[in-house]
Write a protein that holds these residues in place. Structure first.
Motif, PDB file in Angstrom:
ATOM      1  N   VAL A   1      29.740 -23.281   8.190  1.00  0.00           N
ATOM      2  CA  VAL A   1      30.718 -24.224   7.661  1.00  0.00           C
ATOM      3  C   VAL A   1      31.457 -24.923   8.790  1.00  0.00           C
ATOM      4  N   VAL A   2      31.425 -26.271   8.746  1.00  0.00           N
ATOM      5  CA  VAL A   2      32.252 -27.099   9.615  1.00  0.00           C
ATOM      6  C   VAL A   2      33.428 -27.570   8.774  1.00  0.00           C
ATOM      7  N   LEU A   3      34.629 -27.135   9.132  1.00  0.00           N
ATOM      8  CA  LEU A   3      35.831 -27.576   8.440  1.00  0.00           C
ATOM      9  C   LEU A   3      36.328 -28.832   9.148  1.00  0.00           C
ATOM     10  N   LEU A   4      36.327 -29.956   8.435  1.00  0.00           N
ATOM     11  CA  LEU A   4      36.708 -31.238   9.014  1.00  0.00           C
ATOM     12  C   LEU A   4      38.002 -31.689   8.345  1.00  0.00           C
ATOM     13  N   LEU A   5      39.065 -31.784   9.135  1.00  0.00           N
ATOM     14  CA  LEU A   5      40.395 -32.030   8.592  1.00  0.00           C
ATOM     15  C   LEU A   5      40.794 -33.499   8.725  1.00  0.00           C
ATOM     16  N   VAL A   6      41.136 -34.109   7.592  1.00  0.00           N
ATOM     17  CA  VAL A   6      41.670 -35.471   7.543  1.00  0.00           C
ATOM     18  C   VAL A   6      43.141 -35.326   7.156  1.00  0.00           C
ATOM     19  N   THR A   7      44.023 -35.438   8.143  1.00  0.00           N
ATOM     20  CA  THR A   7      45.406 -35.043   7.924  1.00  0.00           C
ATOM     21  C   THR A   7      46.352 -35.782   8.858  1.00  0.00           C
ATOM     22  N   GLY A   8      47.595 -35.935   8.419  1.00  0.00           N
ATOM     23  CA  GLY A   8      48.608 -36.571   9.233  1.00  0.00           C
ATOM     24  C   GLY A   8      49.442 -35.593  10.041  1.00  0.00           C
ATOM     25  N   ARG A   9      49.064 -34.321  10.031  1.00  0.00           N
ATOM     26  CA  ARG A   9      49.796 -33.290  10.780  1.00  0.00           C
ATOM     27  C   ARG A   9      48.976 -32.003  10.769  1.00  0.00           C
ATOM     28  N   PRO A  10      49.247 -31.076  11.669  1.00  0.00           N
ATOM     29  CA  PRO A  10      48.576 -29.778  11.599  1.00  0.00           C
ATOM     30  C   PRO A  10      48.894 -29.072  10.283  1.00  0.00           C
ATOM     31  N   LEU A  11      47.868 -28.517   9.665  1.00  0.00           N
ATOM     32  CA  LEU A  11      48.013 -27.747   8.432  1.00  0.00           C
ATOM     33  C   LEU A  11      47.597 -26.306   8.692  1.00  0.00           C
ATOM     34  N   LEU A  12      48.170 -25.381   7.923  1.00  0.00           N
ATOM     35  CA  LEU A  12      47.879 -23.965   8.140  1.00  0.00           C
ATOM     36  C   LEU A  12      46.418 -23.663   7.860  1.00  0.00           C
ATOM     37  N   LEU A  13      45.840 -22.816   8.720  1.00  0.00           N
ATOM     38  CA  LEU A  13      44.459 -22.349   8.550  1.00  0.00           C
ATOM     39  C   LEU A  13      44.515 -20.865   8.222  1.00  0.00           C
ATOM     40  N   PRO A  14      44.442 -20.501   6.933  1.00  0.00           N
ATOM     41  CA  PRO A  14      44.582 -19.097   6.541  1.00  0.00           C
ATOM     42  C   PRO A  14      43.531 -18.227   7.233  1.00  0.00           C
ATOM     43  N   PRO A  15      43.895 -17.020   7.668  1.00  0.00           N
ATOM     44  CA  PRO A  15      42.936 -16.148   8.362  1.00  0.00           C
ATOM     45  C   PRO A  15      41.623 -15.927   7.608  1.00  0.00           C
ATOM     46  N   PRO A  16      41.640 -15.743   6.278  1.00  0.00           N
ATOM     47  CA  PRO A  16      40.349 -15.581   5.585  1.00  0.00           C
ATOM     48  C   PRO A  16      39.438 -16.800   5.728  1.00  0.00           C
ATOM     49  N   LEU A  17      40.035 -17.973   5.873  1.00  0.00           N
ATOM     50  CA  LEU A  17      39.253 -19.192   6.073  1.00  0.00           C
ATOM     51  C   LEU A  17      38.814 -19.310   7.528  1.00  0.00           C
ATOM     52  N   LEU A  18      39.756 -19.160   8.454  1.00  0.00           N
ATOM     53  CA  LEU A  18      39.465 -19.361   9.864  1.00  0.00           C
ATOM     54  C   LEU A  18      38.432 -18.358  10.370  1.00  0.00           C
ATOM     55  N   SER A  19      38.443 -17.159   9.817  1.00  0.00           N
ATOM     56  CA  SER A  19      37.487 -16.135  10.272  1.00  0.00           C
ATOM     57  C   SER A  19      36.073 -16.399   9.777  1.00  0.00           C
ATOM     58  N   ARG A  20      35.927 -17.271   8.801  1.00  0.00           N
ATOM     59  CA  ARG A  20      34.609 -17.511   8.210  1.00  0.00           C
ATOM     60  C   ARG A  20      33.952 -18.808   8.689  1.00  0.00           C
ATOM     61  N   VAL A  21      34.750 -19.815   9.030  1.00  0.00           N
ATOM     62  CA  VAL A  21      34.148 -21.103   9.393  1.00  0.00           C
ATOM     63  C   VAL A  21      33.603 -21.036  10.819  1.00  0.00           C
ATOM     64  N   ALA A  22      32.557 -21.820  11.059  1.00  0.00           N
ATOM     65  CA  ALA A  22      31.929 -21.826  12.384  1.00  0.00           C
ATOM     66  C   ALA A  22      32.556 -22.865  13.303  1.00  0.00           C
ATOM     67  N   ALA A  23      33.107 -23.939  12.730  1.00  0.00           N
ATOM     68  CA  ALA A  23      33.712 -24.994  13.547  1.00  0.00           C
ATOM     69  C   ALA A  23      34.860 -25.626  12.772  1.00  0.00           C
ATOM     70  N   VAL A  24      35.863 -26.057  13.522  1.00  0.00           N
ATOM     71  CA  VAL A  24      36.983 -26.803  12.944  1.00  0.00           C
ATOM     72  C   VAL A  24      37.171 -28.057  13.781  1.00  0.00           C
ATOM     73  N   LEU A  25      36.999 -29.215  13.143  1.00  0.00           N
ATOM     74  CA  LEU A  25      37.161 -30.507  13.810  1.00  0.00           C
ATOM     75  C   LEU A  25      38.274 -31.272  13.097  1.00  0.00           C
ATOM     76  N   VAL A  26      39.262 -31.732  13.855  1.00  0.00           N
ATOM     77  CA  VAL A  26      40.386 -32.475  13.279  1.00  0.00           C
ATOM     78  C   VAL A  26      40.175 -33.968  13.543  1.00  0.00           C
ATOM     79  N   ALA A  27      40.064 -34.748  12.467  1.00  0.00           N
ATOM     80  CA  ALA A  27      39.882 -36.199  12.588  1.00  0.00           C
ATOM     81  C   ALA A  27      41.185 -36.955  12.384  1.00  0.00           C
TER      82      ALA A  27
END
Length: 624
Positions: free
Chosen positions: A540-566
């Protein structure tokens, strides 16, 4: 210290013009009404017209955005000798096309030149509310580029597209240092770092004011609007935004800080812009130590004008006087001058600054002297106009949304993306060959196919737009399909290697106090989908479309392979795909530190160990 802005010869012209103006003409130069109030709309106040949001009735919108007639322009601009006009969020002529914008601007300028003062108008906007314009990444993403040259280039391109609409004053850059991520204007800030804010604000000023056409920039909002305390927000907007007043509000709130903190954190970002020659500064709705910034002589006159030497226009925030119409404001101000409550010298100072901006950005020039042979020089001078009177030049309508501007926006999008996590070097993804994906690819999430979410607030409408029909651009999903036509919207069998799911999620559009939030949450449905896909064996690549940093819950962050902030990339989603597939390297670095939990929403709390520190950003190389 601020730049002087004008030469001695320019100042002499300004004084000569000022000496010829009557009090009414001077007061008109100080005003800046929304041009939508030049029309009549039944049962709609001028304050209501100025803040009409996207969800208002379409019939009222059409009435307010009908093309201005010469009679309407003469009745408002000409009769009152107005010095500037504003088009607020959502303001656009019908049809919303460059030539219609130019025609309307020209009509207002002709009315200004026919007025007794004969002075050209400053036509103002945050930028063009133009359909099909190029929408660049918001400031929070530009802060991650760490590229002053590219910020300057984007400022110049935005200025040229605005000039093509007859605009000559842009309400940007925002020099605020956003200290609480819950603030609804965080994305308008370049960074939590005052030095970075200052460098990039100055770069944008250079781009806007050196675009080759008459154009003024505006540093805002003076001062400390990004430092307001949680719960002090009083977001109102002249009665229109009362529904947005929240117990956890920040916008238009109060900042408590001593002089040292004020200068080091909130004044410091303005200094490079002032030295660069920014022509205007907008004062904030917010308060400092319990005193409204607009009411603080120490902040506006003492610090900005006298100590820092700023000689340009100091503008109030929009709708500062609530339901008091601009025509009534003119009447009240004239009466106040007559009573002696407002000294004539104070009026002259304000008008002198307006004229200085018009001279500095090229709207006003001294007329060539002409004395007939053997004639009386003094008599000839009295008959000669002081300045050239002509409709100011406008930009080329063909530049709006042109290929070159969109290419620059695409480069900026790629450079603004920040790679937070990249387990096993998953990114960049292989592009495959002959349109066949190298691995099964799923694209999903609430923001995957939404130009509205990519563009965020202040995009055509004040609160932004939903969907894709409001402008021309490329969604992230379409950009991915352009690289891998085989990308699917649902899982399928037969993957050549471990399947990849790109979950594109983030915030809905918002602006100002409507964006103040209590929690920095990702959409729950997308979080559940990402976790389920990871548990089912997808990378899973989590791709964030956001106007500010948002919380990344540990159950989510521990499972995704990549996090890209656009961030909020604007219309050119291809720039995101460029990073995903290695057409461009990942080089962005966080302009804001990223919180572990809600108790780190404030910048001071993140000093004790954020999830990702300021400046974090994993790097990849371009391939192919």
């Amino acid at each position: 210290m601020a730049s002087p802005l004008t030469s001695a010869d320019d100042e002499a012209l300004i004084e000569e013009i000022l000496a010829r103006l009557t009090l009414r003409e001077k007061l008109g130069q100080m005003m800046q009404p929304d041009w939508r109030t030049f029309r009549s709309a039944p049962k709609l106040s001028e304050a209501g017209a100025a803040v009409l949001p996207a969800w208002a009735g379409s019939a009222v919108k059409r009435a307010l955005n009908a093309p201005l007639t010469d009679e309407q322009c003469d009745r408002s601009v000409g009769r009152h000798c107005l010095g500037s006009v504003l088009g607020g969020g959502g303001a656009c002529p019908t049809p919303n096309e460059p030539l219609a914008w130019q025609a309307q601007a020209a009509a207002m300028q002709r009315a200004a030149l026919r007025a007794s003062s004969g002075l050209p108008l400053l036509v103002c906007n945050d930028s063009a509310n133009l359909r099909d314009a190029t929408l660049f990444p918001h400031h929070i993403g530009q802060g991650c580029m760490r590229d002053e040259g590219l910020v300057e280039e984007l400022g110049a391109l935005a200025a040229r597209e605005s000039a093509a609409c007859g605009i000559n004053w842009i309400f940007s850059p925002c020099a605020a240092v956003a200290l609480d991520l819950r603030w609804g204007r965080t994305y308008e800030s370049f960074s939590e770092d005052p030095a970075l804010c200052g460098r990039l604000s100055a770069a944008e000023v250079r781009g806007i004011q050196r675009c080759g056409l008459p154009m003024a920039a505006c540093a805002k909002h003076w001062v400390a609007d990004g430092g307001t305390a949680l719960g002090t927000g009083k977001f109102d907007m002249g009665g229109i935004g009362k529904a947005a007043v929240k117990s956890f509000g920040l916008d238009q709130g109060n900042a408590d800080c001593d002089d040292a903190e004020l200068r080091a954190t909130h004044v410091a970002p303005y200094l490079p812009a002032l030295a660069e020659g920014v022509l205007t500064v907008m004062v904030s709705y917010s308060s400092l130590n319990g005193v409204k910034c607009h009411a603080s002589r120490a902040l506006v006159t003492g610090l900005l004008k006298e100590e820092l030497g700023f000689r340009g226009v100091v503008g109030s925030e929009e709708r500062l006087f609530g339901d008091l119409t601009w025509r009534r404001q003119l009447e009240e101000l004239e009466a106040a001058v007559g009573r002696g409550d407002v000294p004539a010298e104070r009026v002259d100072d304000a008008v002198r600054r307006v004229l200085r901006v018009k001279v500095a950005c090229g709207l006003l020039r001294r007329a060539a002297a002409s004395t007939p042979a053997g004639g009386d020089a003094a008599a000839a001078a009295s008959r000669c106009p002081l300045f050239d009177a002509a409709v100011p030049p406008m930009g080329d309508a063909a530049c709006v949304g042109c290929e070159a501007h969109r290419a620059a926006a695409r480069r900026a999008v790629a450079k603004s993306c920040v790679l937070l996590v990249n387990e096993g070097g998953l990114l960049p993804l292989p592009a495959g060959e002959g349109g066949r994906p190298a691995a099964e690819l799923l694209v999903t999430g609430i923001a995957a196919d939404s130009l509205g979410r990519q563009c965020g607030g202040w995009s055509l409408e004040w609160q932004g737009c939903e969907g894709n029909a409001f402008t021309t651009g490329t969604t992230i999903a379409d950009a991915i399909r352009a690289v891998q036509p085989g990308a699917r919207l649902a899982p399928s069998a037969g993957a050549a290697s471990r399947p990849v799911a790109v979950v594109v999620t983030g915030e809905a559009p918002y602006a100002e106090g409507f964006g103040d939030v209590e929690e920095l949450r990702l959409p729950p449905a997308d979080v559940r989908a990402a976790v389920a896909l990871a548990d089912a064996g997808w990378a899973v690549v989590l791709l964030l479309v956001t106007g500010r940093p948002l919380l990344l819950p540990p159950p989510l962050l521990s499972r995704v392979a990549a996090v890209l902030v656009a961030w909020l990339p604007g219309t050119e989603g291809d720039g995101v795909a460029d990073v995903l597939f290695g057409r461009a390297p990942a080089t962005g670095r966080l302009s804001f530190s990223w919180p572990h939990a809600m108790d780190q929403a404030a910048a001071a709390a993140r000093l004790k160990g954020p999830l990702f520190p300021f400046g974090h950003g994993l790097q990849t190389r371009a391939v192919g």
